[in-house]
Design a protein around this motif. Structure first.
Motif, PDB file in Angstrom:
ATOM      1  N   MET A 130      -3.527 -46.360  23.223  1.00  0.00           N
ATOM      2  CA  MET A 130      -3.566 -46.100  21.780  1.00  0.00           C
ATOM      3  C   MET A 130      -3.195 -44.644  21.491  1.00  0.00           C
ATOM      4  O   MET A 130      -2.399 -44.362  20.574  1.00  0.00           O
ATOM      5  CB  MET A 130      -4.970 -46.401  21.251  1.00  0.00           C
ATOM      6  CG  MET A 130      -5.114 -46.196  19.752  1.00  0.00           C
ATOM      7  SD  MET A 130      -4.108 -47.372  18.796  1.00  0.00           S
ATOM      8  CE  MET A 130      -4.999 -48.887  19.141  1.00  0.00           C
ATOM      9  N   ALA A 131      -3.748 -43.719  22.309  1.00  0.00           N
ATOM     10  CA  ALA A 131      -3.441 -42.298  22.102  1.00  0.00           C
ATOM     11  C   ALA A 131      -1.962 -42.030  22.325  1.00  0.00           C
ATOM     12  O   ALA A 131      -1.335 -41.272  21.569  1.00  0.00           O
ATOM     13  CB  ALA A 131      -4.292 -41.442  23.051  1.00  0.00           C
ATOM     14  N   LYS A 132      -1.398 -42.650  23.336  1.00  0.00           N
ATOM     15  CA  LYS A 132       0.012 -42.429  23.655  1.00  0.00           C
ATOM     16  C   LYS A 132       0.923 -42.944  22.550  1.00  0.00           C
ATOM     17  O   LYS A 132       2.005 -42.381  22.300  1.00  0.00           O
ATOM     18  CB  LYS A 132       0.341 -43.124  24.975  1.00  0.00           C
ATOM     19  CG  LYS A 132       1.727 -42.810  25.511  1.00  0.00           C
ATOM     20  CD  LYS A 132       1.934 -43.463  26.865  1.00  0.00           C
ATOM     21  CE  LYS A 132       3.330 -43.148  27.399  1.00  0.00           C
ATOM     22  NZ  LYS A 132       3.573 -43.787  28.721  1.00  0.00           N
ATOM     23  N   SER A 133       0.501 -44.016  21.889  1.00  0.00           N
ATOM     24  CA  SER A 133       1.329 -44.572  20.817  1.00  0.00           C
ATOM     25  C   SER A 133       1.327 -43.688  19.578  1.00  0.00           C
ATOM     26  O   SER A 133       2.227 -43.799  18.730  1.00  0.00           O
ATOM     27  CB  SER A 133       0.826 -45.977  20.447  1.00  0.00           C
ATOM     28  OG  SER A 133      -0.460 -45.907  19.847  1.00  0.00           O
ATOM     29  N   LEU A 134       0.323 -42.803  19.462  1.00  0.00           N
ATOM     30  CA  LEU A 134       0.187 -41.969  18.273  1.00  0.00           C
ATOM     31  C   LEU A 134       0.580 -40.514  18.525  1.00  0.00           C
ATOM     32  O   LEU A 134       0.678 -39.731  17.577  1.00  0.00           O
ATOM     33  CB  LEU A 134      -1.266 -42.010  17.760  1.00  0.00           C
ATOM     34  CG  LEU A 134      -1.778 -43.397  17.348  1.00  0.00           C
ATOM     35  CD1 LEU A 134      -3.262 -43.320  17.003  1.00  0.00           C
ATOM     36  CD2 LEU A 134      -0.982 -43.929  16.166  1.00  0.00           C
ATOM     37  N   LEU A 135       0.788 -40.133  19.771  1.00  0.00           N
ATOM     38  CA  LEU A 135       1.118 -38.753  20.107  1.00  0.00           C
ATOM     39  C   LEU A 135       2.517 -38.652  20.687  1.00  0.00           C
ATOM     40  O   LEU A 135       3.050 -39.624  21.222  1.00  0.00           O
ATOM     41  CB  LEU A 135       0.096 -38.186  21.122  1.00  0.00           C
ATOM     42  CG  LEU A 135      -1.349 -38.058  20.634  1.00  0.00           C
ATOM     43  CD1 LEU A 135      -2.257 -37.643  21.784  1.00  0.00           C
ATOM     44  CD2 LEU A 135      -1.453 -37.061  19.484  1.00  0.00           C
ATOM     45  N   HIS A 136       3.061 -37.436  20.622  1.00  0.00           N
ATOM     46  CA  HIS A 136       4.391 -37.224  21.168  1.00  0.00           C
ATOM     47  C   HIS A 136       4.334 -37.297  22.694  1.00  0.00           C
ATOM     48  O   HIS A 136       3.429 -36.764  23.342  1.00  0.00           O
ATOM     49  CB  HIS A 136       4.932 -35.858  20.711  1.00  0.00           C
ATOM     50  CG  HIS A 136       6.405 -35.716  20.907  1.00  0.00           C
ATOM     51  ND1 HIS A 136       6.965 -35.426  22.131  1.00  0.00           N
ATOM     52  CD2 HIS A 136       7.443 -35.836  20.022  1.00  0.00           C
ATOM     53  CE1 HIS A 136       8.275 -35.370  22.012  1.00  0.00           C
ATOM     54  NE2 HIS A 136       8.598 -35.613  20.726  1.00  0.00           N
ATOM     55  N   GLU A 137       5.340 -37.944  23.301  1.00  0.00           N
ATOM     56  CA  GLU A 137       5.353 -38.158  24.749  1.00  0.00           C
ATOM     57  C   GLU A 137       5.382 -36.833  25.512  1.00  0.00           C
ATOM     58  O   GLU A 137       4.761 -36.710  26.576  1.00  0.00           O
ATOM     59  CB  GLU A 137       6.555 -39.011  25.130  1.00  0.00           C
ATOM     60  CG  GLU A 137       6.594 -39.374  26.609  1.00  0.00           C
ATOM     61  CD  GLU A 137       7.711 -40.348  26.932  1.00  0.00           C
ATOM     62  OE1 GLU A 137       7.991 -40.522  28.126  1.00  0.00           O
ATOM     63  OE2 GLU A 137       8.303 -40.928  25.987  1.00  0.00           O
ATOM     64  N   ASN A 138       6.098 -35.834  24.987  1.00  0.00           N
ATOM     65  CA  ASN A 138       6.168 -34.538  25.662  1.00  0.00           C
ATOM     66  C   ASN A 138       4.795 -33.867  25.755  1.00  0.00           C
ATOM     67  O   ASN A 138       4.470 -33.213  26.753  1.00  0.00           O
ATOM     68  CB  ASN A 138       7.140 -33.605  24.930  1.00  0.00           C
ATOM     69  CG  ASN A 138       8.580 -34.069  25.069  1.00  0.00           C
ATOM     70  OD1 ASN A 138       8.912 -34.812  25.990  1.00  0.00           O
ATOM     71  ND2 ASN A 138       9.435 -33.648  24.148  1.00  0.00           N
ATOM     72  N   PHE A 139       3.998 -34.041  24.717  1.00  0.00           N
ATOM     73  CA  PHE A 139       2.659 -33.463  24.723  1.00  0.00           C
ATOM     74  C   PHE A 139       1.792 -34.127  25.799  1.00  0.00           C
ATOM     75  O   PHE A 139       1.056 -33.456  26.527  1.00  0.00           O
ATOM     76  CB  PHE A 139       2.002 -33.626  23.344  1.00  0.00           C
ATOM     77  CG  PHE A 139       0.544 -33.271  23.343  1.00  0.00           C
ATOM     78  CD1 PHE A 139       0.130 -31.948  23.427  1.00  0.00           C
ATOM     79  CD2 PHE A 139      -0.427 -34.274  23.274  1.00  0.00           C
ATOM     80  CE1 PHE A 139      -1.227 -31.624  23.434  1.00  0.00           C
ATOM     81  CE2 PHE A 139      -1.772 -33.950  23.285  1.00  0.00           C
ATOM     82  CZ  PHE A 139      -2.172 -32.629  23.357  1.00  0.00           C
ATOM     83  N   ILE A 140       1.900 -35.444  25.913  1.00  0.00           N
ATOM     84  CA  ILE A 140       1.135 -36.180  26.925  1.00  0.00           C
ATOM     85  C   ILE A 140       1.535 -35.712  28.323  1.00  0.00           C
ATOM     86  O   ILE A 140       0.679 -35.451  29.180  1.00  0.00           O
ATOM     87  CB  ILE A 140       1.351 -37.693  26.794  1.00  0.00           C
ATOM     88  CG1 ILE A 140       0.843 -38.198  25.425  1.00  0.00           C
ATOM     89  CG2 ILE A 140       0.663 -38.430  27.930  1.00  0.00           C
ATOM     90  CD1 ILE A 140      -0.647 -38.157  25.276  1.00  0.00           C
ATOM     91  N   GLU A 141       2.839 -35.588  28.566  1.00  0.00           N
ATOM     92  CA  GLU A 141       3.314 -35.164  29.890  1.00  0.00           C
ATOM     93  C   GLU A 141       2.849 -33.745  30.208  1.00  0.00           C
ATOM     94  O   GLU A 141       2.439 -33.451  31.327  1.00  0.00           O
ATOM     95  CB  GLU A 141       4.840 -35.242  29.944  1.00  0.00           C
ATOM     96  CG  GLU A 141       5.386 -36.666  29.902  1.00  0.00           C
ATOM     97  CD  GLU A 141       6.893 -36.703  29.976  1.00  0.00           C
ATOM     98  OE1 GLU A 141       7.502 -35.601  30.021  1.00  0.00           O
ATOM     99  OE2 GLU A 141       7.460 -37.805  29.984  1.00  0.00           O
ATOM    100  N   GLU A 142       2.908 -32.852  29.230  1.00  0.00           N
ATOM    101  CA  GLU A 142       2.484 -31.473  29.445  1.00  0.00           C
ATOM    102  C   GLU A 142       0.987 -31.405  29.713  1.00  0.00           C
ATOM    103  O   GLU A 142       0.524 -30.639  30.573  1.00  0.00           O
ATOM    104  CB  GLU A 142       2.837 -30.630  28.210  1.00  0.00           C
ATOM    105  CG  GLU A 142       2.448 -29.164  28.345  1.00  0.00           C
ATOM    106  CD  GLU A 142       2.810 -28.364  27.099  1.00  0.00           C
ATOM    107  OE1 GLU A 142       2.325 -27.216  26.983  1.00  0.00           O
ATOM    108  OE2 GLU A 142       3.549 -28.903  26.247  1.00  0.00           O
ATOM    109  N   LEU A 143       0.237 -32.212  28.993  1.00  0.00           N
ATOM    110  CA  LEU A 143      -1.214 -32.219  29.155  1.00  0.00           C
ATOM    111  C   LEU A 143      -1.616 -32.707  30.543  1.00  0.00           C
ATOM    112  O   LEU A 143      -2.543 -32.172  31.164  1.00  0.00           O
ATOM    113  CB  LEU A 143      -1.836 -33.110  28.070  1.00  0.00           C
ATOM    114  CG  LEU A 143      -3.354 -33.268  28.106  1.00  0.00           C
ATOM    115  CD1 LEU A 143      -4.028 -31.928  27.865  1.00  0.00           C
ATOM    116  CD2 LEU A 143      -3.808 -34.284  27.066  1.00  0.00           C
ATOM    117  N   MET A 144      -0.910 -33.729  31.036  1.00  0.00           N
ATOM    118  CA  MET A 144      -1.265 -34.327  32.332  1.00  0.00           C
ATOM    119  C   MET A 144      -0.690 -33.555  33.527  1.00  0.00           C
ATOM    120  O   MET A 144      -1.086 -33.803  34.670  1.00  0.00           O
ATOM    121  CB  MET A 144      -0.764 -35.776  32.392  1.00  0.00           C
ATOM    122  CG  MET A 144      -1.376 -36.676  31.343  1.00  0.00           C
ATOM    123  SD  MET A 144      -3.157 -36.833  31.577  1.00  0.00           S
ATOM    124  CE  MET A 144      -3.575 -37.927  30.215  1.00  0.00           C
ATOM    125  N   ALA A 145       0.214 -32.622  33.274  1.00  0.00           N
ATOM    126  CA  ALA A 145       0.894 -31.947  34.385  1.00  0.00           C
ATOM    127  C   ALA A 145      -0.034 -31.018  35.140  1.00  0.00           C
ATOM    128  O   ALA A 145       0.029 -30.912  36.364  1.00  0.00           O
ATOM    129  CB  ALA A 145       2.104 -31.179  33.861  1.00  0.00           C
TER     130      ALA A 145
END
Length: 209
Positions: free
Chosen positions: A68-83
């Motif tokens: 759900m979070a991934k569908s509402l947030l920008h993919e680049n932000f998710i990748e940067e956060l998890m890196a």
């Protein structure tokens, strides 16, 4: 069952009786060990199944929140956060002895304030409640996952020991002990036969005199 290849003497008979006594005591001790291992193994299997259900349920909730979070947030932000991980975990593995089986005992600790979502390195502007829930679920499930790994490894090691013990019990019960008993019976028969023959000879000598 083939008897042992030994000389039918009284000394050999005494040695074999001692070996039989030792084998019988060893069989009882191993059988008791096998029964206790099985009892503890069954208990651990039940704990493992219950804990696995809890872990899978929490992971499922975490993945749902993340989806759900991934569908509402920008993919680049998710990748940067998890890196780059924002928290560290210290893991120590000791050993404990269960019925002569050395099994792992795991201890882990987050760094200070790891349970506080405020320490997670992302801002509220680019995040949402679902992302917070994702991290909360993952933080909560970590101890259970570690405990599950410990229990599953313990079950594996105990299952190996149960199988080894079972083979030793069967070897004593169906091979060693029957062989000893049959050989003792054979020697006893031979000695009795020799004793009867000796008495018969003495009686004949007495009659001749």
């Amino acid at each position: 069952m083939a008897k042992l290849n030994v000389n039918p003497t009284r000394m050999e008979l005494s040695n074999l009786k001692d070996r039989l006594s030792l084998a019988s005591r060893g069989h009882k001790l191993l059988k008791d060990k096998q029964d206790e291992l099985m009892r503890r193994f069954i208990t651990l299997i039940r704990q493992n199944n219950e804990l696995r259900i809890e872990v899978e349920d929490k992971l499922e909730k975490a993945m749902q929140s993340f989806a759900m979070a991934k569908s509402l947030l920008h993919e680049n932000f998710i990748e940067e956060l998890m890196a780059v991980p924002s928290q560290s975990v210290n893991l120590n593995i000791d050993q404990k002895n269960i019925m002569s089986v050395r099994v792992p005992q795991m201890h882990f600790q987050y760094n200070e304030n790891a349970d506080d979502l405020e320490d997670l390195s992302y801002g509220y502007l680019n995040s949402n409640g679902e992302l917070d829930l994702t991290f909360q679920y993952l933080i909560e499930v970590m101890p259970d996952m570690l405990q599950l790994a410990e229990i599953e490894k313990t079950c594996q090691l105990m299952a190996d020991e149960i199988e080894k013990t079972r083979r030793r019990v069967n070897a004593l019960e169906f091979m060693t002990i029957p062989q000893l008993e049959e050989t003792i019976y054979f020697i006893q028969m031979k000695l009795d036969e020799a004793e009867r023959a000796s008495i018969t000879r003495l009686m004949k000598v007495k009659d001749m005199g």
